[in-house]
Scaffold this active site. Structure first.
Site, mmCIF file in Angstrom:
data_model
loop_
_atom_site.group_PDB
_atom_site.id
_atom_site.type_symbol
_atom_site.label_atom_id
_atom_site.label_comp_id
_atom_site.label_asym_id
_atom_site.label_seq_id
_atom_site.Cartn_x
_atom_site.Cartn_y
_atom_site.Cartn_z
ATOM 1 N N ARG A 277 0.836 -1.209 0.000
ATOM 2 C CA ARG A 277 0.000 0.000 0.000
ATOM 3 C C ARG A 277 0.867 1.253 0.000
ATOM 4 N NH1 ARG A 277 -2.383 1.160 5.952
ATOM 5 N NH2 ARG A 277 -0.743 0.221 7.181
ATOM 6 N N GLU B 220 -18.123 4.415 1.699
ATOM 7 C CA GLU B 220 -17.623 3.600 0.592
ATOM 8 C C GLU B 220 -18.586 3.520 -0.590
ATOM 9 O OE1 GLU B 220 -17.544 2.590 3.790
ATOM 10 O OE2 GLU B 220 -15.401 2.806 4.194
ATOM 11 N N PHE C 25 -14.096 -3.488 2.794
ATOM 12 C CA PHE C 25 -15.172 -2.510 2.606
ATOM 13 C C PHE C 25 -15.463 -2.285 1.127
ATOM 14 C CE2 PHE C 25 -12.994 -0.846 6.627
ATOM 15 C CZ PHE C 25 -13.585 -1.846 7.383
ATOM 16 N N HIS D 49 -5.269 -4.000 3.009
ATOM 17 C CA HIS D 49 -5.649 -4.976 4.048
ATOM 18 C C HIS D 49 -6.254 -6.229 3.421
ATOM 19 C CE1 HIS D 49 -5.232 -1.198 6.173
ATOM 20 N NE2 HIS D 49 -5.272 -1.793 7.345
ATOM 21 N N ARG E 112 -1.148 -4.964 3.931
ATOM 22 C CA ARG E 112 -1.052 -3.899 4.916
ATOM 23 C C ARG E 112 0.394 -3.637 5.324
ATOM 24 N NH1 ARG E 112 -1.834 -4.535 10.791
ATOM 25 N NH2 ARG E 112 -2.051 -2.478 11.701
#
Lengths: 317, 284
Positions: free
Chosen positions: A8, A54, A79, A105, A163
């Site tokens: 990320r 979201e 999400f 994640h 992550r």
């Protein structure tokens, strides 16, 4: 193998450089914190933190894309995939909008945050959607290459990112090309097909261990889950008597399913699938701890291969 | 009021009548259609497509055009009928609605000229509209973005997620219209999941709010043409309407939501429409 940047962060750094260079790129954030302190320079107006929303994120991105922009949208895989999937399906995939869904994640990388934040279904969900491209870069360098490729890619992209830092792939591995599976090791009677940082490393380590026992196992990095490189897979599986899939995903619907669908239709061979069992993580653990606990490891790959090859019988199509 | 203005209003009313007739005709196909929520929206659609929107049927993809999104996508027959009246689509092709192979599905399809985005699952329009509006702001465009919502649709949480977001971004080029006909599939919105005080709710989310008789085409036109009403704020027009407006034997009845008119009912509806357009004596 040295740890590299978390995927990320590799993505964030690359995007921070790309945004000022491409005036139709825009970065939409849902207060992930990923971009705290990032200086987008002359492109600062094209970083928008919309808050924790979201559905709004995905719909907005579709509206922007329909207006000629290329949005990079940011949230956690859990999400994006399960909360906002209807907006992804209807607003983005149905319209083939060039939205880049950067999902952090992924897999078990949320670790101690628990099953609400872990995401073990995203590959199954996203690859079911027409027009969607689905990628899982296996290290920071691969992440950067995929971000670069995402600038001009037609249609939507879902990128599963981890992550924390994960070990780099061995030196000399070429940057991935979207849609083309990557042969990391030539093999003989066994093919290991993996996606994502730890599964690919597990496959490579398992292949080394198996070679020590006289079993030549090839390794295929299936970094693109959709479009699925069927020809590359069929070619790599030719002449093998066992294909083992390795993924940080529930065993349903992800890489194992895609490999099984392809080979059972076109080149039947015995297949064993290694992945997360049909359960939610039930205890605290780091990503590595959880992978170990649920048997997504090099040792599990080795044992699986030995179990399936010990009879010496070639499975007939 | 000048003669010119009166003529212009008469022209809008004539278009509205034509659109209503087409809605009734399309809803008389063997599969039926969403009649009530299409009819209640006719004045809004007519004002937008024949006065307010900067659009050109010959150039439906003109990058400078205004945007209209039908968030209440089940009123597709209302939108299709308006697009036919405005010259975006061929009325003869629309007449094939509901037949196998037709492009005209019961919820808007983007391949049809004039349809900006597919909708139908409720609560998607506002977020899409924010995207279009933000893009326009970033590009320095004069584009305005209109989005029509059903009142029952406001029960979807995503509407309020977007409502909060639009105000936070200061998108005064975004204008929502709520088709406040008071009815959803099985009954009154206030009996099922109350929306009032609706204007206060939108105001509390940071929007500029106006309420009009949504069947009064001049009032609707004037309100929409004048938006934004407050600099830096998105606008929402709460259009008080009647579900099934224009066809007295279904108007105000939740059963008007989806109908499948027989030939006799179709003829009866057309006669009723000719007798009186809703809210005003029609002389067309």
């Amino acid at each position: 193998m040295a740890d590299t940047l978390p995927a990320r962060q590799a993505y964030r750094n690359r995007l921070a450089g790309l945004l000022p260079e491409h005036d139709r790129l825009i970065c939409l954030d849902t207060d992930t914190g990923l971009f705290t302190g990032v200086d987008f320079g002359t492109a600062a107006a094209r970083y928008v933190n919309i808050g924790i929303a979201e559905h709004n994120l995905m719909g907005m991105a579709a509206g922007l894309a329909a207006s000629g922009w290329t949005p990079f949208v940011n949230t956690m895989a859990a999400f994006a995939t399960s909360r906002a999937v209807e907006a992804i399906k209807i607003d983005i995939a149905y319209n083939a909008m060039p939205v880049r869904i950067m999902a952090t994640h992924g897999g078990l990388s949320a670790g101690h945050l628990g099953p609400t934040h872990q995401c073990l279904e995203d590959l199954a969900v996203m690859r079911a959607l027409p027009n969607m491209t689905v990628v899982v870069p296996a290290d920071a360098a691969a992440t950067e290459a995929l971000v670069d490729a995402a600038i001009e890619l037609p249609g939507p992209l879902y990128a599963r990112l981890g992550r924390k830092a994960t070990p780099a792939l061995p030196a000399g591995v070429e940057p991935p090309v979207i849609g083309t599976a990557q042969r990391l090791r030539a093999g003989g009677e066994v093919l290991l097909v993996a996606t994502g940082p730890y599964p690919v490393l597990a496959a490579l380590d398992a292949a080394t261990a198996l070679a020590g026992q006289g079993i030549e196992a090839g390794v295929l990095n299936m970094h693109t889950i959709k479009p699925f490189d069927e020809a590359g897979l069929i070619d790599a599986a030719a002449g093998t008597r066992l294909v083992v899939t390795v993924e940080e995903h529930w065993r349903s619907g992800g890489l194992g399913a895609a490999v099984t669908e392809t080979l059972s239709e076109h080149a039947p061979v015995r297949i064993a699938r290694i992945g997360m069992p049909d359960t939610f993580a039930g205890h605290v653990g780091s990503q590595e701890d959880l992978l170990d606990h649920y048997g997504i490891t090099a040792d599990a790959v080795v044992q699986t291969v030995l179990r399936h090859t010990s009879t010496g019988k070639r499975t007939q199509p | 009021m000048t003669v010119l203005t009166e003529n212009r209003t008469d022209l809008l009313r004539a278009h509205a009548l034509n659109i209503r007739e087409r809605i009734v005709d399309v809803c008389s196909n063997p599969e039926g259609g969403h009649l009530g929520g299409s009819l209640s929206l006719v004045e809004v659609l007519t004002a937008l497509y024949f006065d307010v929107l900067r659009i050109d049927p010959a150039h439906p993809d003109d990058p400078h055009r205004d945007i209209f999104l039908l968030s209440k996508g089940h009123a597709a027959i209302g939108l299709y009928s308006t697009l036919a009246e405005r010259g975006f689509v061929d009325p003869a092709e629309l007449a094939g609605y509901g037949t196998t192979g037709s492009r005209f599905m019961a919820h808007p399809v983007r391949s049809i000229p004039g349809v900006e985005m597919p909708t139908g699952s409720l609560g998607h329009g506002p977020a899409l509209a924010i995207g279009f509006a933000l893009a326009a702001k970033l590009s320095g465009s004069r584009r305005r973005v209109f989005v029509a919502l059903g009142d029952g649709e406001l029960q979807e949480g995503s509407v309020w997620e977007a409502a909060m977001g639009a105000a936070g971004l200061g998108l005064d080029n975004l204008i929502a219209v709520v088709d406040r006909n008071g009815l959803q599939l099985t009954g009154s919105t206030e009996d099922i999941c109350p929306l009032e005080p609706l204007g206060d709710r939108w105001r509390s989310f940071g929007w500029a709010v106006r309420e009009v008789d949504g069947q009064n085409i001049e009032a609707v036109r004037d309100a929409l043409a004048g938006a934004p009403w407050m600099p830096g704020r998105p606008s929402v027009l709460i259009a008080r309407t009647t579900k099934g407006a224009g066809v007295p034997f279904v108007a105000g009845n939740p059963k008007s939501h989806y109908v499948n008119f027989s030939e006799r009912q179709q003829a009866r509806a057309r006669i009723a429409l000719r007798r009186a357009a809703p809210g005003e004596a029609h002389h067309g």
